[in-house]
Motif scaffolding. Structure first.
Motif, PDB file in Angstrom:
ATOM      1  N   VAL A 133       8.800  -1.806   6.606  1.00 58.39           N
ATOM      2  CA  VAL A 133       9.264  -2.940   6.823  1.00 58.39           C
ATOM      3  C   VAL A 133      10.352  -3.167   7.376  1.00 58.39           C
ATOM      4  O   VAL A 133      10.243  -3.630   8.438  1.00 58.39           O
ATOM      5  CB  VAL A 133       9.115  -3.869   5.229  1.00 58.39           C
ATOM      6  CG1 VAL A 133       9.902  -5.132   5.346  1.00 58.39           C
ATOM      7  CG2 VAL A 133       8.054  -3.916   4.806  1.00 58.39           C
ATOM      8  N   SER A 134      11.485  -2.922   7.400  1.00 60.12           N
ATOM      9  CA  SER A 134      12.569  -2.550   8.704  1.00 60.12           C
ATOM     10  C   SER A 134      12.652  -2.103   9.797  1.00 60.12           C
ATOM     11  O   SER A 134      13.158  -3.399  11.026  1.00 60.12           O
ATOM     12  CB  SER A 134      13.880  -1.702   7.545  1.00 60.12           C
ATOM     13  OG  SER A 134      14.134  -1.816   6.390  1.00 60.12           O
TER      14      SER A 134
ATOM     15  N   LEU B 193       4.059   5.667  -5.816  1.00 62.55           N
ATOM     16  CA  LEU B 193       4.260   5.486  -7.052  1.00 62.55           C
ATOM     17  C   LEU B 193       2.902   6.515  -7.408  1.00 62.55           C
ATOM     18  O   LEU B 193       2.888   7.467  -8.426  1.00 62.55           O
ATOM     19  CB  LEU B 193       4.455   4.298  -7.261  1.00 62.55           C
ATOM     20  CG  LEU B 193       5.285   3.109  -7.429  1.00 62.55           C
ATOM     21  CD1 LEU B 193       4.970   1.523  -7.496  1.00 62.55           C
ATOM     22  CD2 LEU B 193       6.487   4.318  -7.565  1.00 62.55           C
ATOM     23  N   GLY B 194       2.020   6.463  -7.005  1.00 64.88           N
ATOM     24  CA  GLY B 194       0.739   7.439  -7.637  1.00 64.88           C
ATOM     25  C   GLY B 194       0.592   8.699  -7.074  1.00 64.88           C
ATOM     26  O   GLY B 194       0.368   9.309  -7.894  1.00 64.88           O
ATOM     27  N   HIS B 195       2.077   8.742  -6.767  1.00 72.21           N
ATOM     28  CA  HIS B 195       1.829  10.546  -6.549  1.00 72.21           C
ATOM     29  C   HIS B 195       3.231  10.900  -6.871  1.00 72.21           C
ATOM     30  O   HIS B 195       3.701  11.964  -7.622  1.00 72.21           O
ATOM     31  CB  HIS B 195       2.548  10.792  -4.915  1.00 72.21           C
ATOM     32  CG  HIS B 195       1.884  10.907  -3.994  1.00 72.21           C
ATOM     33  ND1 HIS B 195       1.826  10.756  -2.441  1.00 72.21           N
ATOM     34  CD2 HIS B 195       0.643  10.693  -4.243  1.00 72.21           C
ATOM     35  CE1 HIS B 195       1.168  10.396  -1.524  1.00 72.21           C
ATOM     36  NE2 HIS B 195       0.037  10.638  -3.088  1.00 72.21           N
ATOM     37  N   GLY B 196       3.482  10.132  -8.110  1.00 70.64           N
ATOM     38  CA  GLY B 196       3.494  10.098  -9.580  1.00 70.64           C
ATOM     39  C   GLY B 196       5.564  10.175  -9.159  1.00 70.64           C
ATOM     40  O   GLY B 196       7.289  10.801 -10.369  1.00 70.64           O
ATOM     41  N   LEU B 197       6.057   9.627  -7.876  1.00 72.02           N
ATOM     42  CA  LEU B 197       7.595   9.510  -7.812  1.00 72.02           C
ATOM     43  C   LEU B 197       8.407   8.047  -8.856  1.00 72.02           C
ATOM     44  O   LEU B 197       6.966   7.460  -9.162  1.00 72.02           O
ATOM     45  CB  LEU B 197       7.483   8.814  -6.391  1.00 72.02           C
ATOM     46  CG  LEU B 197       7.778  10.029  -4.803  1.00 72.02           C
ATOM     47  CD1 LEU B 197       7.465   9.872  -3.737  1.00 72.02           C
ATOM     48  CD2 LEU B 197       8.271  10.913  -5.677  1.00 72.02           C
TER      49      LEU B 197
ATOM     50  N   VAL C 280       1.205  -1.435  -0.172  1.00 73.82           N
ATOM     51  CA  VAL C 280      -0.056   0.021  -0.502  1.00 73.82           C
ATOM     52  C   VAL C 280       1.146   0.977   0.154  1.00 73.82           C
ATOM     53  O   VAL C 280       0.633   2.193  -1.150  1.00 73.82           O
ATOM     54  CB  VAL C 280      -0.921   0.026   1.455  1.00 73.82           C
ATOM     55  CG1 VAL C 280      -1.639   1.551   1.061  1.00 73.82           C
ATOM     56  CG2 VAL C 280      -2.090  -1.345   1.220  1.00 73.82           C
ATOM     57  N   SER C 281       1.860   1.328   0.447  1.00 73.53           N
ATOM     58  CA  SER C 281       2.689   2.563   0.709  1.00 73.53           C
ATOM     59  C   SER C 281       3.762   2.537  -0.759  1.00 73.53           C
ATOM     60  O   SER C 281       2.900   3.827  -1.708  1.00 73.53           O
ATOM     61  CB  SER C 281       3.894   2.120   1.643  1.00 73.53           C
ATOM     62  OG  SER C 281       4.932   3.196   2.226  1.00 73.53           O
TER      63      SER C 281
ATOM     64  N   ILE D 266      10.470   3.328  -2.974  1.00 78.24           N
ATOM     65  CA  ILE D 266      10.792   2.470  -2.727  1.00 78.24           C
ATOM     66  C   ILE D 266      11.423   2.472  -0.899  1.00 78.24           C
ATOM     67  O   ILE D 266      11.071   2.027  -0.280  1.00 78.24           O
ATOM     68  CB  ILE D 266      12.041   1.264  -3.101  1.00 78.24           C
ATOM     69  CG1 ILE D 266      11.328   0.206  -2.699  1.00 78.24           C
ATOM     70  CG2 ILE D 266      13.109   2.082  -3.199  1.00 78.24           C
ATOM     71  CD1 ILE D 266      10.837  -0.432  -2.906  1.00 78.24           C
ATOM     72  N   SER D 267      11.780   3.907  -1.168  1.00 74.76           N
ATOM     73  CA  SER D 267      12.713   4.098   0.432  1.00 74.76           C
ATOM     74  C   SER D 267      11.519   3.965   1.647  1.00 74.76           C
ATOM     75  O   SER D 267      11.554   3.638   2.739  1.00 74.76           O
ATOM     76  CB  SER D 267      12.930   5.466   0.568  1.00 74.76           C
ATOM     77  OG  SER D 267      11.668   6.662   0.523  1.00 74.76           O
ATOM     78  N   GLN D 268      10.787   4.870   1.791  1.00 75.62           N
ATOM     79  CA  GLN D 268       9.699   4.411   2.430  1.00 75.62           C
ATOM     80  C   GLN D 268       8.954   3.107   2.839  1.00 75.62           C
ATOM     81  O   GLN D 268       8.977   2.767   3.869  1.00 75.62           O
ATOM     82  CB  GLN D 268       8.069   5.227   2.643  1.00 75.62           C
ATOM     83  CG  GLN D 268       6.979   5.369   2.946  1.00 75.62           C
ATOM     84  CD  GLN D 268       5.900   6.267   2.908  1.00 75.62           C
ATOM     85  OE1 GLN D 268       4.361   5.655   2.748  1.00 75.62           O
ATOM     86  NE2 GLN D 268       5.901   8.355   2.826  1.00 75.62           N
TER      87      GLN D 268
END
Length: 391
Positions: free
Chosen positions: A174-175, A157-161, A151-152, A167-169
Motif C-alpha cells: 500500500v505504501s 496470516l494463513g501461513h501462520g505468521l 488479501v495479502s 502486516i509488513s508485506q
C-alpha cells in the motif's frame, strides 16, 4: 497510429516532461517508447527490476527449481517484469477501460507466482506501483489498494505468521502504491501550472498586440487624416496662395514629425513620454475607474517639443484623479504650450511647494520648471481639482 506531422508535433509538446503520467494517447507505438516521460519511467522501473534480481533471484530460482519448472517460470517472470515496465506509458491518457485491462493482465501474471512460491504476494508491490502511476480515479485506486492489503494480510496470516510480522508485506504494498500515486498527482499539478503559465503568457502577448494596435490607431488615425487634408489643401493653394500653401506644407511636416515621434515612442515601449499615447492610456484608466473621460481626440495641437512633458503631466494628473479625487468626470484640454486637467472630485489641491504636495506632483513641478513651464493647482470650474501646466 497518428500521421507523421501530428505525431512529431505531439512529441514536441512532451519534451521536458517532469516525471510520468503525460497524455501519450496521440503518439504511436514508437512515439510512446521514445517520449521523455516513458524513458524516465523505463529508467525507474528498470532499476526496480534490477533491485529484484539482486535481492530475490536466489529465492525465485530455488522455488521454481523445486517445482521442476525453472525454464517456464523464467519466461513467466520475464513476461511479468516486461508488462510492469511497458504497460504504464501505454495507459497514460487512455480511457479507463484500457487502464483496467492492462492492470488486470499484470494482476493475472502476478497470481502465477503463487503456484510455486508461497511468498508470491511480494510481487504485488509492482502491481501497486503500476496502479499508482496509472492515475486511476481516486475511489477506484483506494479500493484496489485496500483489496491488495486485505488479501495479502489474509495470506500472510494463513501461513501462520504473527500479526506484527504479517502486516509488513501489505503495508509495503500500500505504501509504494500511495507514494507513486502522490508523485503522479504532483507531476500532473506541475504540468497544469505550466500549461496555465503558457496560456497566461499567450494572453499577455495578445493583450499587448491589442494595446499597440489600439494606441497606434489612436495616435495615427486623426493625425494622418489631418495630414491628408492639409496636404490636399496645400496642393490646391500652390498657385492661388503660395504663402498659405507654404504655411500648410510646414504644418504638414510638423504633424508628420509629431506622429512619427509618437509611433516610435509607442512601439519602443516609451508611452509614458508621449502625450498622444498617454491619451489612450488615460481613457482606459478613467473608464476602468468608473470616471467619465472628456478627452481630446488627438494631440496634434501640442508642439512636438512639448509632447514629452505633457505626456508626464497627463499621466500624473490622471493617476491622481483615479486614486484620490473621488470624481465622476475628468476633463483634459491642451494647446500648443499648455495642458489642463479638471475633475469634479474632492476639492482644491494644495499649492505647489507646500508640505502636503505629493512626491509625484513635486517631481512634475520640477520637471515643468526645467522646461520653462509653471505648474499650478487650484479649484476647477467642475468643482474639484485643476492641474495646469503652461508657460
Amino acid at each position: 497510429m497518428t500521421s507523421g506531422p501530428q505525431s512529431s508535433a505531439a512529441f514536441g509538446r512532451l519534451r521536458g516532461a517532469e516525471i510520468f503520467g503525460q497524455d501519450l494517447s496521440s503518439l504511436g507505438f514508437l512515439g510512446v517508447l521514445r517520449a521523455p516521460a516513458s524513458r524516465r519511467w523505463f529508467l525507474g522501473s528498470g532499476i526496480a527490476v534490477v533491485f529484484w534480481i539482486v535481492g530475490g533471484w536466489d529465492h525465485f530460482a530455488a522455488a521454481a527449481s523445486a517445482a521442476g519448472q525453472l525454464p517456464l517460470r523464467i519466461v513467466h517472470l520475464a513476461a511479468f517484469m516486461l508488462a510492469f515496465m511497458l504497460f504504464p506509458p501505454f495507459s497514460w491518457g487512455r480511457p479507463l477501460a484500457r487502464k483496467l485491462v492492462l492492470l488486470a493482465i499484470l494482476v493475472v501474471l502476478s497470481l502465477g507466482f503463487f503456484l510455486y512460491d508461497s511468498s508470491g504476494g511480494w510481487y504485488w508491490t509492482y502491481v501497486a506501483v503500476m496502479a499508482g502511476v496509472q492515475q486511476l480515479p481516486r475511489g477506484l485506486f483506494v479500493g484496489f489498494l485496500a483489496g491488495l492489503f486485505v488479501v495479502s494480510l489474509s495470506i500472510q496470516l494463513g501461513h501462520g505468521l504473527a500479526f506484527v510480522d504479517a502486516i509488513s508485506q501489505p503495508t509495503l504494498i500500500v505504501s509504494l502504491g500511495l507514494l507513486l500515486a502522490a508523485l503522479g498527482r504532483h507531476a500532473q499539478t506541475l504540468r497544469e501550472l505550466r500549461e496555465a503559465q503558457h496560456e497566461l503568457a499567450e494572453l499577455a502577448v495578445a493583450e499587448e498586440r491589442n494595446r499597440v494596435a489600439r494606441d497606434l490607431h489612436d495616435i495615427l488615425g486623426h493625425s494622418l487624416t489631418v495630414i491628408a487634408v492639409k496636404a490636399e489643401l496645400a496642393g490646391r493653394l500652390v498657385r492661388l496662395d503660395p504663402d498659405r500653401a507654404e504655411q500648410e506644407a510646414g504644418e504638414v511636416e510638423e504633424l508628420a514629425r509629431g506622429a512619427l515621434a509618437d509611433v516610435r515612442a509607442t512601439v519602443g515601449g516609451y508611452r509614458g513620454v508621449s502625450v498622444a499615447a498617454e491619451l489612450a492610456e488615460a481613457r482606459a484608466a478613467l473608464e476602468s475607474a468608473g470616471i467619465a473621460p472628456r478627452l481630446p481626440v488627438a494631440a496634434d495641437s501640442v508642439a512636438t517639443a512639448n509632447r514629452e512633458l505633457f505626456g508626464w503631466v497627463l499621466r500624473e494628473g490622471v493617476t491622481n484623479v483615479v486614486r484620490h479625487s473621488g470624481a465622476a468626470v475628468c476633463e483634459v484640454a491642451f494647446g500648443a504650450d499648455w495642458i489642463q486637467i479638471d475633475d469634479d472630485g474632492a476639492g482644491p489641491a494644495p499649492a505647489p511647494g507646500s508640505a502636503t504636495l505629493g512626491h509625484g506632483l513635486a517631481g512634475l513641478a520640477e520637471r515643468a520648471r526645467s522646461a520653462g513651464f509653471t505648474l499650478t493647482l487650484g479649484r476647477s470650474e467642475l468643482g474639484g481639482y485643476r492641474l495646469r501646466v503652461a508657460r
